[in-house]
Design a protein around this motif. Structure first.
Motif, mmCIF file in Angstrom:
data_model
loop_
_atom_site.group_PDB
_atom_site.id
_atom_site.type_symbol
_atom_site.label_atom_id
_atom_site.label_comp_id
_atom_site.label_asym_id
_atom_site.label_seq_id
_atom_site.Cartn_x
_atom_site.Cartn_y
_atom_site.Cartn_z
ATOM 1 N N LEU A 119 97.503 47.898 89.946
ATOM 2 C CA LEU A 119 97.326 49.306 89.568
ATOM 3 C C LEU A 119 98.350 49.700 88.513
ATOM 4 O O LEU A 119 99.558 49.546 88.716
ATOM 5 N N ASP A 120 97.866 50.225 87.407
ATOM 6 C CA ASP A 120 98.767 50.719 86.376
ATOM 7 C C ASP A 120 99.387 52.033 86.836
ATOM 8 O O ASP A 120 98.718 52.882 87.429
ATOM 9 N N GLY A 121 100.650 52.194 86.569
ATOM 10 C CA GLY A 121 101.334 53.425 86.929
ATOM 11 C C GLY A 121 101.914 53.431 88.332
ATOM 12 O O GLY A 121 102.606 54.369 88.705
ATOM 13 N N TRP A 122 101.611 52.439 89.102
ATOM 14 C CA TRP A 122 102.157 52.328 90.455
ATOM 15 C C TRP A 122 103.139 51.163 90.460
ATOM 16 O O TRP A 122 102.836 50.092 89.967
ATOM 17 N N GLY A 123 104.273 51.353 91.047
ATOM 18 C CA GLY A 123 105.228 50.258 91.139
ATOM 19 C C GLY A 123 104.894 49.353 92.309
ATOM 20 O O GLY A 123 104.585 49.823 93.408
ATOM 21 N N ALA A 124 104.939 48.068 92.074
ATOM 22 C CA ALA A 124 104.623 47.107 93.142
ATOM 23 C C ALA A 124 105.631 47.208 94.282
ATOM 24 O O ALA A 124 105.257 47.158 95.460
ATOM 25 N N VAL A 125 106.899 47.380 93.953
ATOM 26 C CA VAL A 125 107.924 47.462 94.996
ATOM 27 C C VAL A 125 107.760 48.754 95.789
ATOM 28 O O VAL A 125 107.880 48.752 97.024
ATOM 29 N N GLN A 126 107.469 49.851 95.101
ATOM 30 C CA GLN A 126 107.283 51.124 95.804
ATOM 31 C C GLN A 126 106.098 51.056 96.769
ATOM 32 O O GLN A 126 106.170 51.567 97.884
ATOM 33 N N LEU A 127 105.013 50.430 96.349
ATOM 34 C CA LEU A 127 103.866 50.284 97.256
ATOM 35 C C LEU A 127 104.209 49.348 98.415
ATOM 36 O O LEU A 127 103.775 49.580 99.547
ATOM 37 N N ALA A 128 104.961 48.297 98.142
ATOM 38 C CA ALA A 128 105.347 47.380 99.213
ATOM 39 C C ALA A 128 106.200 48.095 100.258
ATOM 40 O O ALA A 128 106.090 47.803 101.457
ATOM 41 N N LEU A 129 107.011 49.041 99.816
ATOM 42 C CA LEU A 129 107.843 49.784 100.763
ATOM 43 C C LEU A 129 107.025 50.735 101.635
ATOM 44 O O LEU A 129 107.516 51.216 102.653
ATOM 45 N N PRO A 150 114.703 54.840 116.086
ATOM 46 C CA PRO A 150 114.993 54.402 114.709
ATOM 47 C C PRO A 150 113.754 54.115 113.864
ATOM 48 O O PRO A 150 113.884 53.729 112.709
ATOM 49 N N LEU A 151 112.558 54.298 114.400
ATOM 50 C CA LEU A 151 111.356 54.024 113.610
ATOM 51 C C LEU A 151 111.299 54.861 112.337
ATOM 52 O O LEU A 151 110.920 54.359 111.281
ATOM 53 N N LEU A 152 111.639 56.127 112.428
ATOM 54 C CA LEU A 152 111.548 56.992 111.255
ATOM 55 C C LEU A 152 112.469 56.525 110.119
ATOM 56 O O LEU A 152 112.012 56.380 108.987
ATOM 57 N N PRO A 153 113.747 56.249 110.373
ATOM 58 C CA PRO A 153 114.572 55.740 109.263
ATOM 59 C C PRO A 153 114.106 54.371 108.750
ATOM 60 O O PRO A 153 114.191 54.095 107.557
ATOM 61 N N TYR A 154 113.605 53.533 109.632
ATOM 62 C CA TYR A 154 113.147 52.205 109.220
ATOM 63 C C TYR A 154 111.828 52.254 108.455
ATOM 64 O O TYR A 154 111.439 51.261 107.848
ATOM 65 N N ALA A 155 111.138 53.379 108.493
ATOM 66 C CA ALA A 155 109.853 53.479 107.802
ATOM 67 C C ALA A 155 109.999 53.349 106.292
ATOM 68 O O ALA A 155 109.034 53.076 105.598
ATOM 69 N N ARG A 156 111.203 53.528 105.785
ATOM 70 C CA ARG A 156 111.438 53.465 104.336
ATOM 71 C C ARG A 156 112.017 52.131 103.887
ATOM 72 O O ARG A 156 112.469 52.004 102.754
ATOM 73 N N THR A 157 112.037 51.155 104.762
ATOM 74 C CA THR A 157 112.658 49.873 104.451
ATOM 75 C C THR A 157 111.668 48.737 104.678
ATOM 76 O O THR A 157 110.534 48.963 105.083
ATOM 77 N N LEU A 158 112.116 47.533 104.453
ATOM 78 C CA LEU A 158 111.312 46.356 104.797
ATOM 79 C C LEU A 158 111.993 45.539 105.892
ATOM 80 O O LEU A 158 111.853 44.333 105.948
ATOM 81 N N PHE A 159 112.728 46.200 106.757
ATOM 82 C CA PHE A 159 113.337 45.504 107.876
ATOM 83 C C PHE A 159 112.265 45.071 108.871
ATOM 84 O O PHE A 159 111.145 45.574 108.880
ATOM 85 N N SER A 160 112.625 44.189 109.752
ATOM 86 C CA SER A 160 111.654 43.624 110.687
ATOM 87 C C SER A 160 111.446 44.469 111.943
ATOM 88 O O SER A 160 110.489 44.244 112.675
ATOM 89 N N GLU A 161 112.309 45.424 112.214
ATOM 90 C CA GLU A 161 112.230 46.179 113.461
ATOM 91 C C GLU A 161 110.932 46.962 113.633
ATOM 92 O O GLU A 161 110.363 46.975 114.735
ATOM 93 N N PRO A 162 110.404 47.639 112.586
ATOM 94 C CA PRO A 162 109.120 48.324 112.793
ATOM 95 C C PRO A 162 107.981 47.366 113.129
ATOM 96 O O PRO A 162 107.133 47.682 113.963
ATOM 97 N N LEU A 163 107.968 46.196 112.516
ATOM 98 C CA LEU A 163 106.929 45.213 112.829
ATOM 99 C C LEU A 163 107.082 44.713 114.265
ATOM 100 O O LEU A 163 106.096 44.536 114.977
#
Length: 187
Positions: free
Chosen positions: A33-43, A83-96
Motif C-alpha cells: 500500500l502506498d502511503g502506509w508504512g510497513a512498520v506502522q502496519l506491523a505494529l 499490561p495488555l493495553l501498553p503492550y498493544a503498541r509493541t511487538l512483544f510476545s506477551e499479547p500473543l
C-alpha cells in the motif's frame, strides 16, 4: 540487547518466532500500500491480538454463566487493567501469549460442555491452537501444555461411559496435533 551475533557473524533475534509471524502479513500489506508504512502496519498486529484476547475473555465469561454485564466488565478489565493495553503498541510476545492462554482456556472449558450425539472438534482444536500460540509466543510457555492436557484427560475420563474410547483417542490426537503445530514451527 534484543539481538545477538551468531558464530557466522549474522545478527539473530533472541525473541520467539510468533510475534514475527503474526506481524508478517501486516508488514507485507504495508509494503504493497502506498502511503502506509510497513512498520506502522506491523505494529497494529498486537492491537488486534489484544482486542481478540478481550473478546475471548468475554466469551469465557459467558461460557461460565456470568451475567452479560459481568462478562463484559471482566473483558474490559482484561483490556484496561492489565499490561495488555501498553503492550498493544509493541511487538512483544506477551499479547500473543495472552491470546494463546485465553484461547486454550476457552477451548478447554468448551470441551467440558461439549456433549451430544455429534461432538464438535472445535473446542479441542481451539485448546490446541491456544497452546500452539503460547509456544510460538515464547518457548518457555510450553510448561502450560501438560496442565491443559491433564484437564482435558480428566474431562474425557468423566465422559467415559458416554463417549466411545475411539472418540476420546481421536480427540486426544487432535489436541496433540494442533498443540504440536506450534512446537513444530518453533523447532
Amino acid at each position: 540487547p534484543q539481538n545477538i551475533f551468531g558464530t557466522d557473524g549474522g545478527l539473530y533475534s533472541k525473541k520467539s518466532i510468533g510475534p514475527s509471524l503474526m506481524a508478517l502479513p501486516f508488514y507485507a500489506l504495508g509494503k504493497e500500500l502506498d502511503g502506509w508504512g510497513a512498520v506502522q502496519l506491523a505494529l497494529l498486529a498486537n492491537a488486534l491480538v489484544c482486542a481478540a484476547t478481550a473478546v475471548i475473555f468475554l466469551q469465557i465469561g459467558r461460557g461460565l454463566g456470568l451475567a452479560e454485564g459481568h462478562a463484559l466488565t471482566g473483558a474490559l478489565l482484561v483490556g484496561i487493567a492489565t499490561p495488555l493495553l501498553p503492550y498493544a503498541r509493541t511487538l512483544f510476545s506477551e499479547p500473543l501469549a495472552a491470546l494463546g492462554l485465553a484461547l486454550a482456556l476457552f477451548g478447554a472449558l468448551a470441551e467440558r460442555r461439549n456433549t451430544g450425539a455429534r461432538l464438535s472438534p472445535l473446542p479441542v482444536l481451539a485448546a490446541g491452537a491456544g497452546i500452539s500460540l503460547l509456544i510460538l509466543a515464547k518457548f518457555s510457555n510450553l510448561v502450560a501444555a501438560p496442565f491443559f492436557a491433564l484437564y482435558l484427560a480428566v474431562v474425557w475420563f468423566a465422559a467415559l461411559r458416554a463417549v466411545p474410547r475411539q472418540t476420546r483417542l481421536y480427540r486426544a490426537l487432535l489436541f496433540g496435533a494442533s498443540a504440536g503445530l506450534g512446537l513444530a514451527i518453533t523447532v
